[in-house]
Design an enzyme around this catalytic site. Structure first.
Site, PDB file in Angstrom:
ATOM      1  N   HIS A 115      -3.431   7.508   2.180  1.00 37.04           N
ATOM      2  CA  HIS A 115      -3.798   6.171   1.702  1.00 37.04           C
ATOM      3  C   HIS A 115      -5.224   5.888   2.155  1.00 37.04           C
ATOM      4  O   HIS A 115      -5.588   6.146   3.306  1.00 37.04           O
ATOM      5  CB  HIS A 115      -2.834   5.143   2.289  1.00 37.04           C
ATOM      6  N   ASN A 145     -10.070   0.200  -0.579  1.00 36.28           N
ATOM      7  CA  ASN A 145      -8.602   0.218  -0.474  1.00 36.28           C
ATOM      8  C   ASN A 145      -8.023  -0.369  -1.767  1.00 36.28           C
ATOM      9  O   ASN A 145      -8.137  -1.565  -2.017  1.00 36.28           O
ATOM     10  CB  ASN A 145      -8.182  -0.607   0.747  1.00 36.28           C
ATOM     11  N   CYS A 158       0.816  -1.231   0.000  1.00 34.02           N
ATOM     12  CA  CYS A 158       0.000   0.000   0.000  1.00 34.02           C
ATOM     13  C   CYS A 158       0.848   1.280   0.000  1.00 34.02           C
ATOM     14  O   CYS A 158       0.366   2.335  -0.384  1.00 34.02           O
ATOM     15  CB  CYS A 158      -0.944   0.000   1.192  1.00 34.02           C
TER      16      CYS A 158
HETATM   17  O1  UT7 Z   1      -3.998  -0.898   3.386  1.00 32.41           O
HETATM   18  C1  UT7 Z   1      -3.145  -1.568   4.231  1.00 32.41           C
HETATM   19  C2  UT7 Z   1      -3.483  -1.412   5.593  1.00 32.41           C
HETATM   20  N1  UT7 Z   1      -4.748  -2.015   5.967  1.00 32.41           N
HETATM   21  C3  UT7 Z   1      -5.471  -1.361   6.829  1.00 32.41           C
HETATM   22  O2  UT7 Z   1      -5.146  -0.256   7.160  1.00 32.41           O
HETATM   23  C4  UT7 Z   1      -6.634  -2.049   7.475  1.00 32.41           C
HETATM   24  C5  UT7 Z   1      -6.602  -1.765   8.936  1.00 32.41           C
HETATM   25  N2  UT7 Z   1      -7.656  -2.375   9.696  1.00 32.41           N
HETATM   26  C6  UT7 Z   1      -8.953  -1.986   9.601  1.00 32.41           C
HETATM   27  O3  UT7 Z   1      -9.284  -1.142   8.791  1.00 32.41           O
HETATM   28  C7  UT7 Z   1      -9.964  -2.587  10.551  1.00 32.41           C
HETATM   29  O4  UT7 Z   1      -9.289  -3.283  11.573  1.00 32.41           O
HETATM   30  C8  UT7 Z   1     -10.970  -3.537   9.843  1.00 32.41           C
HETATM   31  C9  UT7 Z   1     -11.911  -2.744   8.992  1.00 32.41           C
HETATM   32  C10 UT7 Z   1     -10.224  -4.567   9.019  1.00 32.41           C
HETATM   33  C11 UT7 Z   1     -11.803  -4.287  10.885  1.00 32.41           C
HETATM   34  O5  UT7 Z   1     -12.458  -3.361  11.758  1.00 32.41           O
HETATM   35  P1  UT7 Z   1     -12.439  -3.597  13.329  1.00 32.41           P
HETATM   36  O6  UT7 Z   1     -13.264  -2.545  13.920  1.00 32.41           O
HETATM   37  O7  UT7 Z   1     -10.986  -3.682  13.739  1.00 32.41           O
HETATM   38  O8  UT7 Z   1     -13.191  -4.977  13.463  1.00 32.41           O
HETATM   39  P2  UT7 Z   1     -12.638  -6.349  14.073  1.00 32.41           P
HETATM   40  O9  UT7 Z   1     -11.642  -6.975  13.162  1.00 32.41           O
HETATM   41  O10 UT7 Z   1     -12.255  -6.110  15.496  1.00 32.41           O
HETATM   42  O11 UT7 Z   1     -13.970  -7.222  14.025  1.00 32.41           O
HETATM   43  C12 UT7 Z   1     -15.117  -6.873  14.787  1.00 32.41           C
HETATM   44  C13 UT7 Z   1     -16.219  -7.880  14.520  1.00 32.41           C
HETATM   45  C14 UT7 Z   1     -15.766  -9.322  14.639  1.00 32.41           C
HETATM   46  O12 UT7 Z   1     -16.804 -10.052  15.246  1.00 32.41           O
HETATM   47  P3  UT7 Z   1     -16.730 -10.424  16.816  1.00 32.41           P
HETATM   48  O13 UT7 Z   1     -15.489 -11.235  16.977  1.00 32.41           O
HETATM   49  O14 UT7 Z   1     -16.667  -9.103  17.537  1.00 32.41           O
HETATM   50  O15 UT7 Z   1     -17.999 -11.168  17.037  1.00 32.41           O
HETATM   51  C15 UT7 Z   1     -15.634  -9.778  13.198  1.00 32.41           C
HETATM   52  O16 UT7 Z   1     -15.848 -11.150  13.040  1.00 32.41           O
HETATM   53  O17 UT7 Z   1     -16.713  -7.719  13.173  1.00 32.41           O
HETATM   54  C16 UT7 Z   1     -16.728  -8.994  12.506  1.00 32.41           C
HETATM   55  N3  UT7 Z   1     -16.498  -8.773  11.081  1.00 32.41           N
HETATM   56  C17 UT7 Z   1     -17.492  -8.526  10.217  1.00 32.41           C
HETATM   57  N4  UT7 Z   1     -18.821  -8.425  10.372  1.00 32.41           N
HETATM   58  C18 UT7 Z   1     -19.548  -8.140   9.282  1.00 32.41           C
HETATM   59  C19 UT7 Z   1     -15.328  -8.759  10.432  1.00 32.41           C
HETATM   60  N5  UT7 Z   1     -15.535  -8.499   9.114  1.00 32.41           N
HETATM   61  C20 UT7 Z   1     -16.872  -8.360   8.967  1.00 32.41           C
HETATM   62  C21 UT7 Z   1     -17.692  -8.065   7.872  1.00 32.41           C
HETATM   63  N6  UT7 Z   1     -19.013  -7.974   8.069  1.00 32.41           N
HETATM   64  N7  UT7 Z   1     -17.194  -7.860   6.628  1.00 32.41           N
END
Ligand code: UT7
Length: 320
Positions: A247, A277, A114
């Site tokens: 980004h 992204n 990225c």
């Molecule tokens: O470009 C390179 C760099 N990449 C990034 O910068 C990405 C950085 N990370 C992020 O943007 C965020 O961490 C994410 C968008 C990937 C995830 O957001 P989050 O607020 O950190 O969510 P999480 O991973 O803590 O997941 C929260 C919940 C989980 O469920 P439980 O365990 O709380 O029951 C996941 O299973 O959301 C669930 N979940 C989803 N639910 C619905 C994960 N993906 C999805 C989805 N739809 N697509």
């Protein structure tokens, strides 16, 4: 006299097919609400048959060259940032060179995921200032849809395809141009964001894997720090900045970084809602939007930043 690398033109290319969150929610266990709330993403573009990193890159270059009023034959350097090349080799940069009919140039790919566009821009800037070339195409181009695990809802909803390009020209003694760049990498974090395949390991292309929460945490800190560094190197303060083009990974990362830096949200270009992204393509795609809609004007102080797999991260400060 000091030589600066000036952006003469910016171009973009997106695949024909636009996919909104509702369409994705019909295929994987997710929802428009979750994606918008956690990321700010509303839609992305997905490459179809015949659309590749190389074809998108070439289209973005044609537009950038036309807007710059510079002929393809006058380009003597092509630096293309991608983690999704058309083939393992030759470089996609040489494929773009052939598609544009550029008879002779230095051409190579840069792999910093990225942050790739920031790495490519910095390398091209060094080469122009070092006298190795006069006019460069600097490209960020990706087809991440081809390395996504479409059954992993935690990653497949986050990415999209596209390409952005700038024409960079060396200019002697002017005010405009790249003022400073700063790049970093920390390979201890390889396993936070990676592809589980490769030519020398599995012999396969592999799929993207990410520990999203960890990446998020590092992103805010690293981006804040590198923005501070690049401003200092360019002898600028936050108050001097007209536009930040970050980004586009997650609107929450962009907001948190801006807030930590004391930068108001109305000076930050946000396109993650429409592009998602697009990895190395995200910064030039966002830059193109803000230049075309008239927000970024010649003479403005613009700061670009990105962070991605590796980890790698970087920033550039320029007078547009
Ligand atoms: O470009 C390179 C760099 N990449 C990034 O910068 C990405 C950085 N990370 C992020 O943007 C965020 O961490 C994410 C968008 C990937 C995830 O957001 P989050 O607020 O950190 O969510 P999480 O991973 O803590 O997941 C929260 C919940 C989980 O469920 P439980 O365990 O709380 O029951 C996941 O299973 O959301 C669930 N979940 C989803 N639910 C619905 C994960 N993906 C999805 C989805 N739809 N697509």
């Amino acid at each position: 006299m000091s030589v600066k690398s000036v952006i003469r033109g910016v171009g973009a290319a997106l695949p024909k097919r636009r996919v909104d969150n509702a369409e994705l929610a019909a295929q994987v266990d997710t929802s428009d609400e979750w994606i918008v709330e956690r990321t700010g993403i509303r839609s992305r573009y997905i490459a179809g048959e015949g659309e590749t990193t190389g074809t998108l890159a070439a289209d973005a270059c044609r537009q950038a060259l036309a807007r710059a009023g510079i002929a393809a034959a006058d380009i003597d350097l092509i630096v293309l940032a991608t983690a999704t090349p058309d083939q393992t080799f030759p470089s996609t940069a040489t494929k773009v060179q052939a598609m544009l009919g550029i008879p002779d140039a230095i051409a190579f790919d840069v792999q910093a995921v990225c942050s790739g566009f920031l790495y490519a821009l910095s390398v091209a800037d060094s080469m122009l200032r070092g006298g190795n070339a006069r006019r460069a195409l600097v490209i960020g181009a990706e087809t991440f849809s081809r390395i996504l695990d479409w059954e992993d809802r935690a990653t497949c909803v986050l990415f999209g395809d596209g390409a952005g390009a700038v024409v960079l020209e060396a200019e002697d003694g002017g005010e405009r141009g790249i003022l400073a760049t700063r790049l970093h990498a920390d390979g201890r974090h390889n396993e936070m964001l990676y592809v589980d395949g490769g030519p020398s390991t599995t012999g396969t292309v592999g799929k993207l894997r990410m520990k999203g929460r960890e990446v998020f945490r590092h992103a805010v800190v690293n981006l804040h720090d590198v923005l501070g560094e690049v401003l200092e190197a360019a002898d600028l303060s936050v108050a001097d900045v007209d536009w930040v083009v970050p980004h586009q990974a997650n609107a929450r990362i962009i907001d948190a970084t801006a807030r930590k830096l004391g930068l108001s949200a109305d000076r930050v270009v946000l396109t993650v809602d429409r592009h998602a992204n697009t990895s190395a393509a995200s910064v030039p795609l966002a830059l193109e939007v803000a230049v075309q809609d008239g927000r970024i004007k010649p003479g403005d102080i613009v700061v670009l930043e990105a962070m991605g797999g590796g980890f790698t991260w970087g920033a550039a400060a320029l007078r547009f």
